[in-house]
Write a protein that holds these residues in place. Sequence first.
Motif, PDB file in Angstrom:
ATOM      1  N   ASN A 268       0.927  -1.399  -0.002  1.00  0.00           N
ATOM      2  CA  ASN A 268      -0.098  -0.115  -0.027  1.00  0.00           C
ATOM      3  C   ASN A 268       0.848   1.281   0.067  1.00  0.00           C
ATOM      4  OD1 ASN A 268       0.770  -0.943   2.712  1.00  0.00           O
ATOM      5  ND2 ASN A 268      -0.605   0.868   3.353  1.00  0.00           N
ATOM      6  N   GLY A 285      -0.095  -4.479   9.704  1.00  0.00           N
ATOM      7  CA  GLY A 285      -1.380  -3.951   9.934  1.00  0.00           C
ATOM      8  C   GLY A 285      -1.821  -4.212  11.476  1.00  0.00           C
ATOM      9  N   ARG A 299      -6.454  -1.890  10.396  1.00  0.00           N
ATOM     10  CA  ARG A 299      -5.700  -0.658   9.727  1.00  0.00           C
ATOM     11  C   ARG A 299      -4.405  -0.750   9.188  1.00  0.00           C
ATOM     12  NH1 ARG A 299      -5.176   4.757  11.476  1.00  0.00           N
ATOM     13  NH2 ARG A 299      -3.269   5.714  10.394  1.00  0.00           N
ATOM     14  N   PRO A 300      -4.229  -1.070   7.935  1.00  0.00           N
ATOM     15  CA  PRO A 300      -3.023  -1.162   7.191  1.00  0.00           C
ATOM     16  C   PRO A 300      -2.066  -0.122   7.685  1.00  0.00           C
ATOM     17  CG  PRO A 300      -4.827  -1.388   5.640  1.00  0.00           C
ATOM     18  CD  PRO A 300      -5.299  -0.582   6.942  1.00  0.00           C
ATOM     19  N   THR A 413      -4.474  -4.511   0.352  1.00  0.00           N
ATOM     20  CA  THR A 413      -4.978  -3.205   0.157  1.00  0.00           C
ATOM     21  C   THR A 413      -3.605  -2.541  -0.871  1.00  0.00           C
ATOM     22  OG1 THR A 413      -5.447  -2.835   2.428  1.00  0.00           O
ATOM     23  CG2 THR A 413      -4.981  -0.817   1.246  1.00  0.00           C
ATOM     24  N   VAL A 415      -2.787   0.911  -3.419  1.00  0.00           N
ATOM     25  CA  VAL A 415      -3.123   2.305  -3.363  1.00  0.00           C
ATOM     26  C   VAL A 415      -2.425   2.918  -4.637  1.00  0.00           C
ATOM     27  CG1 VAL A 415      -3.137   4.602  -2.100  1.00  0.00           C
ATOM     28  CG2 VAL A 415      -3.364   2.405  -0.936  1.00  0.00           C
ATOM     29  N   LEU A 432      -8.274   2.999  -4.495  1.00  0.00           N
ATOM     30  CA  LEU A 432      -7.749   2.213  -3.219  1.00  0.00           C
ATOM     31  C   LEU A 432      -8.579   0.836  -3.706  1.00  0.00           C
ATOM     32  CD1 LEU A 432      -8.478   5.195  -1.622  1.00  0.00           C
ATOM     33  CD2 LEU A 432      -7.045   3.994   0.151  1.00  0.00           C
ATOM     34  N   VAL A 434      -8.911  -2.951  -2.082  1.00  0.00           N
ATOM     35  CA  VAL A 434      -8.900  -3.873  -0.813  1.00  0.00           C
ATOM     36  C   VAL A 434      -9.622  -5.238  -1.269  1.00  0.00           C
ATOM     37  CG1 VAL A 434      -9.668  -3.918   1.576  1.00  0.00           C
ATOM     38  CG2 VAL A 434      -9.562  -1.717   0.354  1.00  0.00           C
ATOM     39  N   TRP A 507     -12.495  -2.051   7.300  1.00  0.00           N
ATOM     40  CA  TRP A 507     -11.035  -1.535   6.868  1.00  0.00           C
ATOM     41  C   TRP A 507     -11.147  -0.162   7.046  1.00  0.00           C
ATOM     42  CZ3 TRP A 507     -10.441   1.771   2.667  1.00  0.00           C
ATOM     43  CH2 TRP A 507      -9.464   1.758   2.042  1.00  0.00           C
ATOM     44  N   ASN A 508      -9.859   0.328   7.620  1.00  0.00           N
ATOM     45  CA  ASN A 508      -9.827   1.672   8.118  1.00  0.00           C
ATOM     46  C   ASN A 508      -8.350   2.143   7.627  1.00  0.00           C
ATOM     47  OD1 ASN A 508      -8.366   3.646   9.820  1.00  0.00           O
ATOM     48  ND2 ASN A 508     -10.533   4.079  10.251  1.00  0.00           N
ATOM     49  N   TYR A 509      -8.524   3.265   6.738  1.00  0.00           N
ATOM     50  CA  TYR A 509      -7.168   3.587   5.959  1.00  0.00           C
ATOM     51  C   TYR A 509      -7.182   4.990   6.099  1.00  0.00           C
ATOM     52  CZ  TYR A 509      -3.344   3.479   2.633  1.00  0.00           C
ATOM     53  OH  TYR A 509      -1.982   3.661   2.329  1.00  0.00           O
ATOM     54  N   GLU A 510      -5.787   5.636   6.183  1.00  0.00           N
ATOM     55  CA  GLU A 510      -5.545   6.929   6.057  1.00  0.00           C
ATOM     56  C   GLU A 510      -4.317   7.072   5.392  1.00  0.00           C
ATOM     57  OE1 GLU A 510      -5.205   8.857  10.021  1.00  0.00           O
ATOM     58  OE2 GLU A 510      -7.350   8.484  10.568  1.00  0.00           O
TER      59      GLU A 510
END
Length: 522
Positions: A268, A285, A299-300, A413, A415, A432, A434, A507-510
């Motif tokens: 990612n 993660g 969270r990756p 994941t 990106v 993105l 997933v 799935w949570n990503y920032e």
Amino acid sequence: MVSGSVVSGSIGSGKRLLILLTALVFAQAAWAFDYSDVVERARERAASAWSAPKPVPDFLRNLDYSEFQAIRFRPEASLWRDSASPFQVMLMSPGSYYGHAVRLNVVDGDRVSTVSFDKSVFDYPGPELAKRIPADLGYAGFKLTFPLHDKDTANQFLVFGGASYFRGVGRDNRFGLSARGLAVDTGLPSGEEVPAFTDFWLEKPAAGSKSMRVYALLDGPRVTGAYRFDIQPGAATEVRVKAELFFRDDIQQPGIAPLTSMFYYGENTPRPVGEWRPQVHDSDGLLLHDSHSGEWLWRPLLNPANLRLSYFSVTGLGGFGLLQRDTGFDRFEDAEARYDQRPSAWVRTEGDWGPGHVVLVEIPTRGETNDNIVAFWKPQGEVRGGDQRTFEYTLTFGNPAIAGEPLAYARNTFVGLGDRVGGGNVAGAIRLIVDFAGGPLEGLAADAPVVSQVTGLEDTEVIEHFVEYLPASDSWRLSILARPQGEKVLALRGFLSQDDRALTETWNYELPHGSDLRRETE
């Protein structure tokens, strides 16, 4: 405890006193040492000022990595080698990162004995170094061994060494991430405080025992602690932990059950210039479980351009951990480091820890030699000097399934930019991808009415999202096109569902402003 009564009458007072004294001596012998003794020592230390451990000589602390690694413990000198116990103890030399010695003790039935330092148990790289080793140097820590593969081979599976760090593996793992007794103000501008285990007591296991117990005393400028570790090695190594903490002073951010790992780059993130390996990381993660809401969140990890702290609010913590979900050699192609065999670690809470936050600290790094990822539990409310807190949990090292998650998990994941072929045609957007697999997704028909649920956070605009089945990998692919606002974080949550029932973890990503990929869009 031993209790009894003294019977008057035919027994004289002198004999009654002798019987009572004998009972007391028997009680002291039968319970020579246990966890309550460590708790009392921690309580006593908390009542006095902290005293830093005595550092080892400079010439040892100044050894570089290769010089220190050349100091070898002789396996034939392992504690309990000649006993019927399947467990053995290898001793560690101070030096390099191990800046002070610890006190080691063995509890054998009703006897407690100190492990005295003996430099002859080490092979040194040359006579000049060997002759400079003080006769009272002490040991930096220890490595526990157990026959994980066959009865005649002692395999290292748990190592205690350096501050309050300890590392574990399951049967098919290589050492990777570490656990700690406690983290203090990790990631805060005020700077991190590093308490250390100063004393250990190792209970000698009975012949044929499959488990053993270790006690440890923690000490630091603002906190002391008593720890009990009940250890069971195997395909997954389980460590049941009980910690009694005594706070000398206020602590802004106590970190309970901390885990420390390394993430340099992964699927990612862009690959650094000059790197040929597809990925380099010990963990990929953070997984956490809120037992009250039932949510599982993934969270990756990132290697950020700047220090980042993320706080995940949880009302009832079921567990959290740093996992290595990439377990195929082709994901890394590193024949030496074997990142594909690094363990995952999962913390399962015992009892109700109350509300609080799982904290993820991500520190920038330009290489793979620095641990730059920390995860821990921060209880809600303030911790004040004079407070006493108790925590119990089971820490498991092994493959990524150790968490026992019932839902489908995020396998990949990916990106990329959202304004080119394969990504989209929207300037400033991010594509993105997933891939979810396992759990309730297994066995679903390719045309099952699975839908995607995606939410943009931090003013992130979700332009589109959809899901499709991939027969080539037997997984379900969630595709998202999203655009962050200005310099704000690209922040997203997503999961798959069917008939209003969640099939996957959340799935949570920032992706923060300033990251390599974001710079390409600006």
